[in-house]
Design a protein around this motif. Structure first.
Motif, PDB file in Angstrom:
ATOM      1  N   PHE A   1       0.718  24.507 -19.376  1.00 31.05           N
ATOM      2  CA  PHE A   1       0.541  24.612 -17.935  1.00 31.05           C
ATOM      3  C   PHE A   1       1.520  25.649 -17.396  1.00 31.05           C
ATOM      4  CE2 PHE A   1      -1.113  20.356 -18.747  1.00 31.05           C
ATOM      5  CZ  PHE A   1      -2.299  20.405 -18.022  1.00 31.05           C
ATOM      6  N   PRO A   2       1.116  26.462 -16.442  1.00 29.60           N
ATOM      7  CA  PRO A   2       2.042  27.463 -15.898  1.00 29.60           C
ATOM      8  C   PRO A   2       3.137  26.790 -15.068  1.00 29.60           C
ATOM      9  CG  PRO A   2       0.001  27.456 -14.657  1.00 29.60           C
ATOM     10  CD  PRO A   2      -0.198  26.537 -15.827  1.00 29.60           C
ATOM     11  N   LEU A   3       4.317  27.377 -15.097  1.00 31.47           N
ATOM     12  CA  LEU A   3       5.414  26.888 -14.280  1.00 31.47           C
ATOM     13  C   LEU A   3       5.289  27.443 -12.867  1.00 31.47           C
ATOM     14  CD1 LEU A   3       8.337  27.414 -16.803  1.00 31.47           C
ATOM     15  CD2 LEU A   3       7.118  25.289 -16.286  1.00 31.47           C
TER      16      LEU A   3
ATOM     17  N   GLU B   1       6.360  30.914 -12.377  1.00 31.40           N
ATOM     18  CA  GLU B   1       5.489  31.963 -12.896  1.00 31.40           C
ATOM     19  C   GLU B   1       4.369  32.324 -11.924  1.00 31.40           C
ATOM     20  OE1 GLU B   1       4.140  30.118 -16.472  1.00 31.40           O
ATOM     21  OE2 GLU B   1       5.993  30.516 -17.552  1.00 31.40           O
ATOM     22  N   GLN B   2       4.275  31.589 -10.812  1.00 30.71           N
ATOM     23  CA  GLN B   2       3.196  31.799  -9.847  1.00 30.71           C
ATOM     24  C   GLN B   2       3.644  32.750  -8.736  1.00 30.71           C
ATOM     25  OE1 GLN B   2       0.151  30.399 -10.513  1.00 30.71           O
ATOM     26  NE2 GLN B   2       1.241  29.837 -12.367  1.00 30.71           N
ATOM     27  N   PRO B   3       2.703  33.476  -8.122  1.00 32.05           N
ATOM     28  CA  PRO B   3       3.069  34.319  -6.986  1.00 32.05           C
ATOM     29  C   PRO B   3       3.593  33.453  -5.838  1.00 32.05           C
ATOM     30  CG  PRO B   3       0.793  34.702  -7.669  1.00 32.05           C
ATOM     31  CD  PRO B   3       1.299  33.552  -8.460  1.00 32.05           C
TER      32      PRO B   3
ATOM     33  N   PRO C   1      16.222  29.427  -3.376  1.00 28.22           N
ATOM     34  CA  PRO C   1      15.472  29.560  -2.113  1.00 28.22           C
ATOM     35  C   PRO C   1      14.162  30.317  -2.275  1.00 28.22           C
ATOM     36  CG  PRO C   1      17.348  31.065  -2.148  1.00 28.22           C
ATOM     37  CD  PRO C   1      17.456  30.206  -3.377  1.00 28.22           C
ATOM     38  N   ASN C   2      13.957  30.997  -3.415  1.00 33.59           N
ATOM     39  CA  ASN C   2      12.712  31.736  -3.632  1.00 33.59           C
ATOM     40  C   ASN C   2      11.594  30.879  -4.220  1.00 33.59           C
ATOM     41  OD1 ASN C   2      13.780  34.262  -2.745  1.00 33.59           O
ATOM     42  ND2 ASN C   2      14.890  34.390  -4.687  1.00 33.59           N
TER      43      ASN C   2
END
Length: 139
Positions: free
Chosen positions: A108-110, A113-115, A136-137
């Motif tokens: 599963f993507p973390l 790793e997502q926009p 914070p990002n």
């Protein structure tokens, strides 16, 4: 049920054992025809106590909801109507091994790793993976 890091006590294994034994894979590995897999004439167990200890860590962090004023009080029980709540500080945040190698959640993507803000896209689904960050990002 709390993680070891939360209170210094190992998580209760009863629920994990019941899930494995009664509701999913049972005690013994089975062949396609339903007969037991044998190794040197003995049945092969589907899981070990180590597996149960690891799966008990999966079910940490749950707690009952507060009592409601609009229901009858039952001695020794609290709110038995509302779903349990998740307390992140009680949940075991470490990787949990699967039965046949690897770890739960592999593939599963973390979130990292997502926009950014991809969870706001139409049709996006939220899946809690059990880890928090102070970055914070990362939302």
């Amino acid at each position: 049920n709390r993680a070891f890091d939360s209170d210094g006590v190992y998580p209760d294994e009863n629920y994990a054992r019941e899930i494995q034994q009664l509701f999913t894979i049972g005690l013994w590995k089975l062949n396609a025809d339903g007969t037991r897999v044998l190794e040197d004439g003995a049945p092969v167990p589907t899981y070990s106590n180590r597996d149960i200890m690891n799966f008990a860590r999966v079910f940490t962090g749950f707690d009952e909801q507060a009592e409601r004023a609009n229901i009858e009080h039952v001695e020794g029980k609290s709110n038995m109507i509302d779903p349990m709540q998740m307390k992140a500080e009680w949940h075991d945040a470490y990787p949990k091994p699967k039965l046949d190698g690897g770890y739960l959640g592999d593939g599963f993507p973390l979130c990292s790793e997502q926009p950014m803000q991809s969870f706001l896209e139409q049709g996006a689904k939220y899946r809690f993976l059990g880890h928090s960050t102070t970055d914070p990002n990362v939302l």
